[in-house]
Design an enzyme around this catalytic site. Structure first.
Site: not given
Ligand code: NAP
Length: 250
Positions: A143, A156
């Site tokens: 991130s 985080y």
């Molecule tokens: P999201 O929409 O909250 O989706 C999270 C995903 O991770 C879901 O598929 C969830 O599956 C899965 N997950 C959660 N806990 C888990 C576990 N213990 N084991 C396996 N899978 C798990 O997340 P996102 O916003 O797409 O973010 C994805 C990644 O990008 C993360 O690493 C986040 O830190 C990074 N990121 C996000 C942003 C942003 O602004 N969105 C920015 C920078 C970095 P279930 O629903 O089945 O639990």
């Protein structure tokens, strides 16, 4: 679309929603067979698999809580059963919680570090065991927060700074075995996760958009093609790198 990943097997953690789901679809569109990992959202994971199969690709959904070692072992065993091996690991599963330091709890710390760091290490260890003589490819979803370090995000941001450091160290350790390790670090992206936490509708999102050179927050399809590039042989001389994909926000 080029089919740069034909014949490869990719495992994407946390691929039922958000950035991970889009990465799974994109890697499949480029020819990879994809293991769509999820923790609790089975219907959403099945939907991603259906999308891939309907588009002519190959995918299976596998439940595993990546923060739990036994689950990660089972995830890789099921991946091998489905497709024989793994060539590409995308460590995408992650949680983010923001709160003032006075409200930080041990449980919150454990949730973030156990998944974002320990789970990533478990998955990486198992992938490295499965990679064949042709090596392999690990892409960590970090991130911008690792370096922008926003207020209320100390825990985080620390998990994602750890991811950057792990990427650099493992690239050195694994390079001689033809295993590339890189981080793709998104800026703020509209996903189920950021929507559920009200982040995308917040003043914070407006502030991020206005300070971002490209003047908007991201979408999952801003991130997935970059991951597909890093996963491909076109990036065969790239390892140990942290690639910011953030519209220029840093
Ligand atoms: P999201 O929409 O909250 O989706 C999270 C995903 O991770 C879901 O598929 C969830 O599956 C899965 N997950 C959660 N806990 C888990 C576990 N213990 N084991 C396996 N899978 C798990 O997340 P996102 O916003 O797409 O973010 C994805 C990644 O990008 C993360 O690493 C986040 O830190 C990074 N990121 C996000 C942003 C942003 O602004 N969105 C920015 C920078 C970095 P279930 O629903 O089945 O639990």
């Amino acid at each position: 679309m080029s089919r740069n990943l034909t014949g490869k097997v990719a495992l994407v953690t946390g691929a039922s929603k958000g950035i991970g789901a889009e990465i799974a679809r994109r890697l499949a569109a480029e020819g990879a067979a994809v293991v769509v990992n999820y923790s609790s959202s089975q219907a959403a994971a099945d939907h991603v698999v259906e999308d891939i199969v309907q588009a002519g690709g190959k995918a299976v959904a596998v439940q595993a809580d990546v923060s739990k070692e036994a689950d990660v072992l089972r995830l890789f065993a099921e991946a091998a059963q489905a497709f024989g091996r793994v060539d590409i690991l995308v460590n995408n599963a992650g949680v983010y919680e923001f709160s003032p330091i006075e409200e930080m709890t041990e449980a919150q710390y454990r949730r973030m570090f156990d998944l974002n760091v320990l789970g990533l290490l478990f998955a990486t260890r198992e992938a490295v065991k499965q990679f064949g003589r042709d090596g392999g490819n690990i892409i960590n979803i970090g991130s911008v927060a690792a370096t922008s370090a926003p207020a209320t995000g100390a825990v985080y941001s620390a998990t994602k700074a750890a991811v950057d450091t792990i990427t650099m160290s493992l690239a050195k350790e694994l390079g001689p075995r033809k295993i590339r390790v890189n981080s793709v670090n998104p800026g703020m992206v509209e996903t189920e996760g950021t929507q559920a936490q009200g982040i995308t509708e917040s003043d914070w999102a407006d502030q991020i958009a206005s300070q971002t050179p490209l003047r908007r927050i991201g979408q999952p399809n801003d991130i997935a093609p970059v991951v597909a590039f890093v996963a491909s042989d076109d990036a065969g001389w790239v390892t140990g790198q942290t690639l910011l994909v953030s519209g220029g926000d840093r």
